[in-house]
Design an enzyme around this catalytic site. Sequence first.
Site, PDB file in Angstrom:
ATOM      1  N   TRP A  17       0.816  -1.202   0.000  1.00 48.15           N
ATOM      2  CA  TRP A  17       0.000   0.000   0.000  1.00 48.15           C
ATOM      3  C   TRP A  17       0.854   1.257   0.000  1.00 48.15           C
ATOM      4  O   TRP A  17       0.625   2.193  -0.766  1.00 48.15           O
ATOM      5  CB  TRP A  17      -0.960  -0.044   1.177  1.00 48.15           C
ATOM      6  CG  TRP A  17      -2.050   0.981   1.221  1.00 48.15           C
ATOM      7  CD1 TRP A  17      -2.540   1.576   2.337  1.00 48.15           C
ATOM      8  CD2 TRP A  17      -2.820   1.516   0.125  1.00 48.15           C
ATOM      9  NE1 TRP A  17      -3.560   2.458   2.008  1.00 48.15           N
ATOM     10  CE2 TRP A  17      -3.748   2.426   0.655  1.00 48.15           C
ATOM     11  CE3 TRP A  17      -2.804   1.301  -1.247  1.00 48.15           C
ATOM     12  CZ2 TRP A  17      -4.650   3.144  -0.130  1.00 48.15           C
ATOM     13  CZ3 TRP A  17      -3.705   2.008  -2.044  1.00 48.15           C
ATOM     14  CH2 TRP A  17      -4.607   2.912  -1.478  1.00 48.15           C
ATOM     15  N   HIS A  37      11.491   0.135   6.678  1.00 54.04           N
ATOM     16  CA  HIS A  37      12.164  -0.031   7.969  1.00 54.04           C
ATOM     17  C   HIS A  37      13.335  -1.003   7.905  1.00 54.04           C
ATOM     18  O   HIS A  37      14.246  -0.964   8.715  1.00 54.04           O
ATOM     19  CB  HIS A  37      11.164  -0.511   9.028  1.00 54.04           C
ATOM     20  CG  HIS A  37      10.839  -1.963   8.939  1.00 54.04           C
ATOM     21  ND1 HIS A  37       9.949  -2.470   8.009  1.00 54.04           N
ATOM     22  CD2 HIS A  37      11.299  -3.034   9.650  1.00 54.04           C
ATOM     23  CE1 HIS A  37       9.865  -3.780   8.163  1.00 54.04           C
ATOM     24  NE2 HIS A  37      10.673  -4.145   9.131  1.00 54.04           N
ATOM     25  N   GLY A 141     -10.558   4.260   2.078  1.00 54.64           N
ATOM     26  CA  GLY A 141     -11.541   4.000   1.036  1.00 54.64           C
ATOM     27  C   GLY A 141     -11.346   2.625   0.432  1.00 54.64           C
ATOM     28  O   GLY A 141     -10.452   1.875   0.815  1.00 54.64           O
ATOM     29  N   LYS A 196     -14.162  -3.248   8.638  1.00 57.49           N
ATOM     30  CA  LYS A 196     -14.480  -3.993   7.411  1.00 57.49           C
ATOM     31  C   LYS A 196     -13.580  -5.208   7.248  1.00 57.49           C
ATOM     32  O   LYS A 196     -13.967  -6.199   6.623  1.00 57.49           O
ATOM     33  CB  LYS A 196     -14.400  -3.081   6.196  1.00 57.49           C
ATOM     34  CG  LYS A 196     -13.058  -2.366   6.008  1.00 57.49           C
ATOM     35  CD  LYS A 196     -12.093  -3.113   5.135  1.00 57.49           C
ATOM     36  CE  LYS A 196     -10.775  -2.384   5.006  1.00 57.49           C
ATOM     37  NZ  LYS A 196      -9.826  -3.074   4.112  1.00 57.49           N
ATOM     38  N   SER A 259      -8.257  -9.261  -1.444  1.00 58.12           N
ATOM     39  CA  SER A 259      -8.289  -8.935  -0.014  1.00 58.12           C
ATOM     40  C   SER A 259      -7.602 -10.032   0.787  1.00 58.12           C
ATOM     41  O   SER A 259      -8.026 -11.181   0.784  1.00 58.12           O
ATOM     42  CB  SER A 259      -9.740  -8.778   0.464  1.00 58.12           C
ATOM     43  OG  SER A 259      -9.801  -8.846   1.877  1.00 58.12           O
ATOM     44  N   ASN A 261      -7.618 -10.261   3.997  1.00 55.98           N
ATOM     45  CA  ASN A 261      -8.501 -10.671   5.091  1.00 55.98           C
ATOM     46  C   ASN A 261      -9.515 -11.706   4.605  1.00 55.98           C
ATOM     47  O   ASN A 261      -9.807 -12.677   5.305  1.00 55.98           O
ATOM     48  CB  ASN A 261      -9.205  -9.441   5.679  1.00 55.98           C
ATOM     49  CG  ASN A 261      -8.245  -8.545   6.415  1.00 55.98           C
ATOM     50  OD1 ASN A 261      -7.910  -8.782   7.561  1.00 55.98           O
ATOM     51  ND2 ASN A 261      -7.770  -7.500   5.739  1.00 55.98           N
ATOM     52  N   VAL A 284       0.591  -8.699   6.887  1.00 55.48           N
ATOM     53  CA  VAL A 284      -0.230  -8.493   8.083  1.00 55.48           C
ATOM     54  C   VAL A 284      -1.707  -8.618   7.730  1.00 55.48           C
ATOM     55  O   VAL A 284      -2.187  -8.002   6.777  1.00 55.48           O
ATOM     56  CB  VAL A 284       0.044  -7.099   8.690  1.00 55.48           C
ATOM     57  CG1 VAL A 284      -0.912  -6.827   9.851  1.00 55.48           C
ATOM     58  CG2 VAL A 284       1.496  -7.005   9.150  1.00 55.48           C
ATOM     59  N   GLU A 286      -4.841  -7.461   9.046  1.00 54.29           N
ATOM     60  CA  GLU A 286      -5.276  -6.473  10.036  1.00 54.29           C
ATOM     61  C   GLU A 286      -6.548  -6.893  10.764  1.00 54.29           C
ATOM     62  O   GLU A 286      -6.768  -6.518  11.910  1.00 54.29           O
ATOM     63  CB  GLU A 286      -5.487  -5.115   9.372  1.00 54.29           C
ATOM     64  CG  GLU A 286      -4.194  -4.365   9.051  1.00 54.29           C
ATOM     65  CD  GLU A 286      -3.525  -3.763  10.283  1.00 54.29           C
ATOM     66  OE1 GLU A 286      -4.037  -3.947  11.405  1.00 54.29           O
ATOM     67  OE2 GLU A 286      -2.476  -3.114  10.102  1.00 54.29           O
TER      68      GLU A 286
END
Length: 337
Positions: A17, A37, A141, A196, A259, A261, A284, A286
């Site tokens: 992202w 990082h 969004g 979401k 997605s 997730n 990750v 989320e």
Amino acid sequence: MSRKDVQKVVVLGAGAWGTALAIHLARSGHDVALWAHSDEHVQSLLQERRNLRYLPHVHFPESLRIVEDLAPSLEAADAILVVVPSHVFRRVLKKVSDLVGVSKKHIAWATKGFEPEGRKLLHEVAREEVCQDCHYTVLSGPTFAAEVAKGLPTAMVSASTNEQEAAYWANLFHHDAFRMYTQGDMAGVEVGGAYKNIMAIATGVSDGLHLGANARAAIISRGMAEMMRFAGLYGATPETLMGLAGLGDLVLTCTDNLSRNRQFGLKLASKQSSESAQQEIGQVVEGVKAVRVVKAIADEKGLDLPIAEQVYHLVEGNISAKEAAERLLARELKAES
């Protein structure tokens, strides 16, 4: 700010992202520095001029710089955009605050989630770590990084309690097929972006169990009701949750296999453990962190959030995917609203 003004922007976080947003800003004509990082990741970005791990097919614009020494870039920046996972959000903000005075800089984040330890919204964390009286902006969004990186049509919201700040970030991003709308309900936008992901896990489980399109639609619509109920704790407006950062993001994340997730939910339905599924996805998830925060707050406030509760027990390994579905189907009849 005129849309023609070139701004110096530092993007903190070179995951999918963060990289996609940095690419878009560079294509929009801004002077963009991207920070990761990990030194190893930084070297790969420098050498390859693309993000081999997350967006291997998209080459960086010439104007996109990779940061090795963060402090000088922060000092020169007009704007700082944080795009890191929610569990390191506080740590990164503290690093920024320690390195440079930021009170006169534009600060925004495109991170979606809650702070896991303190169970706080991210704007609350920013006020604690950076400046209590500064104006911040959250960008959110229905978006997938791969599509933004390709330049496909995208719409987001820029939310701030300060209209000028919301407009600043909207102007910064508003370019070609990328539209950015403004609004003032930061809490509603943040809750929508975090909640979401929980519902995407639930729809992934449902589809993985082959429960059908009817069940998916029911989860999305009842999940929307849960999201609005939870967001009400923070004074969020229904209009926010019915917009891009709420309903728009919910529908996208629940229905497309890009997605992570939703992918996670599909893997849980195939009897993979939570740990195994997360390792296989390699990024990750989320929703796993978000559902733990939501469950704790719901218990504390006495909120009835049945889908989130079953996702929580599933993530924690207390029940199977099939048992989660059976529990939801066994609930007593009640009025819809």
